[in-house]
Design a protein around this motif. Structure first.
Motif, PDB file in Angstrom:
ATOM      1  N   ASP A  98       0.840  -1.192   0.000  1.00 13.31           N
ATOM      2  CA  ASP A  98       0.000   0.000   0.000  1.00 13.31           C
ATOM      3  C   ASP A  98       0.879   1.247   0.000  1.00 13.31           C
ATOM      4  N   VAL A  99       2.068   1.110   0.562  1.00 13.92           N
ATOM      5  CA  VAL A  99       3.014   2.228   0.570  1.00 13.92           C
ATOM      6  C   VAL A  99       3.359   2.615  -0.868  1.00 13.92           C
ATOM      7  N   PHE A 100       3.639   1.625  -1.703  1.00 10.20           N
ATOM      8  CA  PHE A 100       3.993   1.895  -3.093  1.00 10.20           C
ATOM      9  C   PHE A 100       2.775   2.382  -3.878  1.00 10.20           C
ATOM     10  N   THR A 101       1.603   1.853  -3.530  1.00 17.16           N
ATOM     11  CA  THR A 101       0.373   2.300  -4.194  1.00 17.16           C
ATOM     12  C   THR A 101       0.155   3.792  -3.974  1.00 17.16           C
ATOM     13  N   GLU A 102       0.353   4.222  -2.738  1.00 24.23           N
ATOM     14  CA  GLU A 102       0.202   5.648  -2.436  1.00 24.23           C
ATOM     15  C   GLU A 102       1.280   6.474  -3.146  1.00 24.23           C
ATOM     16  N   GLU A 103       2.485   5.900  -3.211  1.00 22.71           N
ATOM     17  CA  GLU A 103       3.570   6.602  -3.905  1.00 22.71           C
ATOM     18  C   GLU A 103       3.239   6.751  -5.390  1.00 22.71           C
ATOM     19  N   LEU A 104       2.647   5.703  -5.979  1.00 22.57           N
ATOM     20  CA  LEU A 104       2.280   5.757  -7.389  1.00 22.57           C
ATOM     21  C   LEU A 104       1.254   6.855  -7.651  1.00 22.57           C
ATOM     22  N   GLU A 105       0.335   7.032  -6.735  1.00 22.35           N
ATOM     23  CA  GLU A 105      -0.672   8.081  -6.902  1.00 22.35           C
ATOM     24  C   GLU A 105      -0.021   9.461  -6.955  1.00 22.35           C
ATOM     25  N   SER A 106       0.948   9.671  -6.070  1.00 17.90           N
ATOM     26  CA  SER A 106       1.655  10.957  -6.051  1.00 17.90           C
ATOM     27  C   SER A 106       2.489  11.136  -7.312  1.00 17.90           C
ATOM     28  N   LEU A 107       3.166  10.059  -7.735  1.00 18.84           N
ATOM     29  CA  LEU A 107       4.001  10.136  -8.932  1.00 18.84           C
ATOM     30  C   LEU A 107       3.166  10.398 -10.183  1.00 18.84           C
ATOM     31  N   THR A 108       2.008   9.767 -10.261  1.00 21.27           N
ATOM     32  CA  THR A 108       1.128   9.961 -11.411  1.00 21.27           C
ATOM     33  C   THR A 108       0.641  11.407 -11.474  1.00 21.27           C
ATOM     34  N   ALA A 109       0.368  11.989 -10.308  1.00 23.87           N
ATOM     35  CA  ALA A 109      -0.073  13.382 -10.269  1.00 23.87           C
ATOM     36  C   ALA A 109       1.025  14.324 -10.753  1.00 23.87           C
ATOM     37  N   ILE A 110       2.290  13.941 -10.514  1.00 20.43           N
ATOM     38  CA  ILE A 110       3.422  14.793 -10.908  1.00 20.43           C
ATOM     39  C   ILE A 110       3.814  14.578 -12.368  1.00 20.43           C
ATOM     40  N   PHE A 111       3.980  13.303 -12.761  1.00 19.89           N
ATOM     41  CA  PHE A 111       4.540  12.986 -14.080  1.00 19.89           C
ATOM     42  C   PHE A 111       3.490  12.614 -15.121  1.00 19.89           C
ATOM     43  N   ASP A 112       2.275  12.314 -14.695  1.00 18.01           N
ATOM     44  CA  ASP A 112       1.166  12.041 -15.605  1.00 18.01           C
ATOM     45  C   ASP A 112       1.545  10.959 -16.613  1.00 18.01           C
ATOM     46  N   THR A 113       1.412  11.266 -17.909  1.00 17.33           N
ATOM     47  CA  THR A 113       1.634  10.252 -18.948  1.00 17.33           C
ATOM     48  C   THR A 113       3.098   9.872 -19.123  1.00 17.33           C
ATOM     49  N   GLN A 114       4.016  10.625 -18.527  1.00 15.16           N
ATOM     50  CA  GLN A 114       5.435  10.274 -18.630  1.00 15.16           C
ATOM     51  C   GLN A 114       5.749   9.010 -17.839  1.00 15.16           C
ATOM     52  N   LEU A 115       4.885   8.672 -16.881  1.00 17.95           N
ATOM     53  CA  LEU A 115       5.111   7.539 -15.994  1.00 17.95           C
ATOM     54  C   LEU A 115       4.470   6.283 -16.577  1.00 17.95           C
ATOM     55  N   GLU A 116       5.266   5.239 -16.730  1.00 20.50           N
ATOM     56  CA  GLU A 116       4.765   3.955 -17.218  1.00 20.50           C
ATOM     57  C   GLU A 116       4.766   2.966 -16.052  1.00 20.50           C
ATOM     58  N   ILE A 117       3.594   2.493 -15.675  1.00 16.60           N
ATOM     59  CA  ILE A 117       3.461   1.571 -14.542  1.00 16.60           C
ATOM     60  C   ILE A 117       3.433   0.143 -15.058  1.00 16.60           C
ATOM     61  N   GLY A 118       4.261  -0.726 -14.458  1.00 15.51           N
ATOM     62  CA  GLY A 118       4.329  -2.111 -14.882  1.00 15.51           C
ATOM     63  C   GLY A 118       3.030  -2.855 -14.635  1.00 15.51           C
ATOM     64  N   SER A 119       2.792  -3.904 -15.420  1.00 14.47           N
ATOM     65  CA  SER A 119       1.549  -4.667 -15.294  1.00 14.47           C
ATOM     66  C   SER A 119       1.429  -5.358 -13.945  1.00 14.47           C
ATOM     67  N   ASP A 120       2.570  -5.606 -13.277  1.00 14.97           N
ATOM     68  CA  ASP A 120       2.534  -6.248 -11.968  1.00 14.97           C
ATOM     69  C   ASP A 120       2.213  -5.269 -10.847  1.00 14.97           C
ATOM     70  N   GLY A 121       2.223  -3.976 -11.170  1.00 15.11           N
ATOM     71  CA  GLY A 121       1.940  -2.964 -10.158  1.00 15.11           C
ATOM     72  C   GLY A 121       3.081  -2.714  -9.206  1.00 15.11           C
ATOM     73  N   HIS A 122       4.224  -3.362  -9.446  1.00 18.19           N
ATOM     74  CA  HIS A 122       5.375  -3.238  -8.556  1.00 18.19           C
ATOM     75  C   HIS A 122       6.537  -2.494  -9.212  1.00 18.19           C
ATOM     76  N   SER A 123       6.335  -1.945 -10.388  1.00 16.30           N
ATOM     77  CA  SER A 123       7.446  -1.302 -11.093  1.00 16.30           C
ATOM     78  C   SER A 123       6.965  -0.093 -11.882  1.00 16.30           C
ATOM     79  N   VAL A 124       7.887   0.826 -12.092  1.00 18.36           N
ATOM     80  CA  VAL A 124       7.602   2.026 -12.888  1.00 18.36           C
ATOM     81  C   VAL A 124       8.801   2.338 -13.769  1.00 18.36           C
ATOM     82  N   THR A 125       8.544   3.001 -14.879  1.00 19.28           N
ATOM     83  CA  THR A 125       9.601   3.450 -15.785  1.00 19.28           C
ATOM     84  C   THR A 125       9.252   4.855 -16.262  1.00 19.28           C
ATOM     85  N   LEU A 126      10.243   5.723 -16.312  1.00 17.58           N
ATOM     86  CA  LEU A 126      10.042   7.045 -16.895  1.00 17.58           C
ATOM     87  C   LEU A 126      11.372   7.575 -17.408  1.00 17.58           C
ATOM     88  N   THR A 127      11.278   8.519 -18.326  1.00 17.58           N
ATOM     89  CA  THR A 127      12.467   9.150 -18.888  1.00 17.58           C
ATOM     90  C   THR A 127      12.818  10.372 -18.054  1.00 17.58           C
TER      91      THR A 127
END
Length: 263
Positions: A5-34
């Motif tokens: 849940d810690v990472f889930t909350e972090e993803l929400e914040s990251l998505t708000a900042i980076f929007d479409t630049q953020l690619e979230i892995g299908s497993d929900g445990h990874s992210v990629t961005l330039t």
């Protein structure tokens, strides 16, 4: 164990900042961005893709981090960039803190510190005594060198084509010459690839290059003129290698180490 849940909350914040630049892995445990040093693409000369994968016991356990698609970053500083990543991951794990945003900030700061055009042209390998052209794939060239590449691609297709493509053209024509003419006609409107990574060069870059009629091409230079103009058309390191090989060849001739067929 700390819940993801810690990472889930972090993803929400990251998505708000980076929007479409953020690619979230299908497993929900990874992210990629330039990651780039600044927002203005024209002012960016370096970049890298940053991939972060978190374990079940994140953030107390270390995340796995991968750097890929490094562009414009000299090999001499890659190890230093990797050290920045490693130390940031360790510090966050020790303190039980979220790591992704900390990594983005650390990598971005490093890139900003080293945000400068590559020091040499990727074609002639000479230092950028004149201003270098940056492509959208973050490779750097003298305008004259890149203009010759474009001319070569569009006017000498047989020298830059794979066997399968040539055979396809040959099946549509009666002779090799007609196949070459067909390829040449196709090349006139084909997108020009980057000499380094083969990705398409932006049309704006291509049209900005100097006209090739003012640039002597190697096929238009006789051997004497090539030697006379070597300092302008052949890179320094290449000339040094040529001179070294010429010396070795002459020495081998003198000691009988070069066998010349008499036929």
């Amino acid at each position: 164990m700390v819940s993801n849940d810690v990472f889930t909350e972090e993803l929400e914040s990251l998505t708000a900042i980076f929007d479409t630049q953020l690619e979230i892995g299908s497993d929900g445990h990874s992210v990629t961005l330039t990651v780039k040093p600044c927002d203005d693409e024209a002012d960016c000369f370096v970049r890298t893709d940053l991939s972060v994968s978190v374990p079940d016991e994140y953030p107390s356990d270390k995340a796995k981090v991968y750097l890929s698609n490094l562009r414009g970053i000299p090999q001499s500083i890659v190890a230093a960039l990797e050290d920045v990543v490693t130390s940031t991951v360790s510090e966050c794990a020790e303190m039980g803190e979220e790591v992704v945003f900390a990594l983005v900030s650390a990598v971005q700061e490093f890139l900003l510190e080293h945000n400068a055009p590559s020091g040499e042209c990727s074609i002639c390998l000479e230092d950028g005594a004149t201003e270098l052209v940056k492509t959208q794939c973050y490779h750097f060239f003298h305008a004259d060198c890149l203009a010759r590449h474009v001319h070569f691609f569009r006017h000498e297709p047989i020298m830059d084509v794979d066997l399968e493509t040539f055979q396809g053209a040959r099946r549509q024509t009666r002779t090799d010459e007609e196949a070459e003419a067909l390829l040449l006609e196709q090349r006139k409107s084909a997108p020009v690839p980057c000499p380094v990574c083969r990705s398409r060069l932006d049309d704006a870059v291509v049209v900005s290059l100097p006209p090739t009629e003012n640039l002597p091409l190697y096929s238009q230079l006789d051997s004497a003129l090539v030697v006379a103009t070597a300092t302008k058309y052949i890179g320094r390191s290449t000339r040094q290698q040529q001179e070294y090989r010429r010396t070795v060849f002459q020495h081998q001739q003198q000691i009988g180490g070069v066998i010349v067929s008499s036929s």
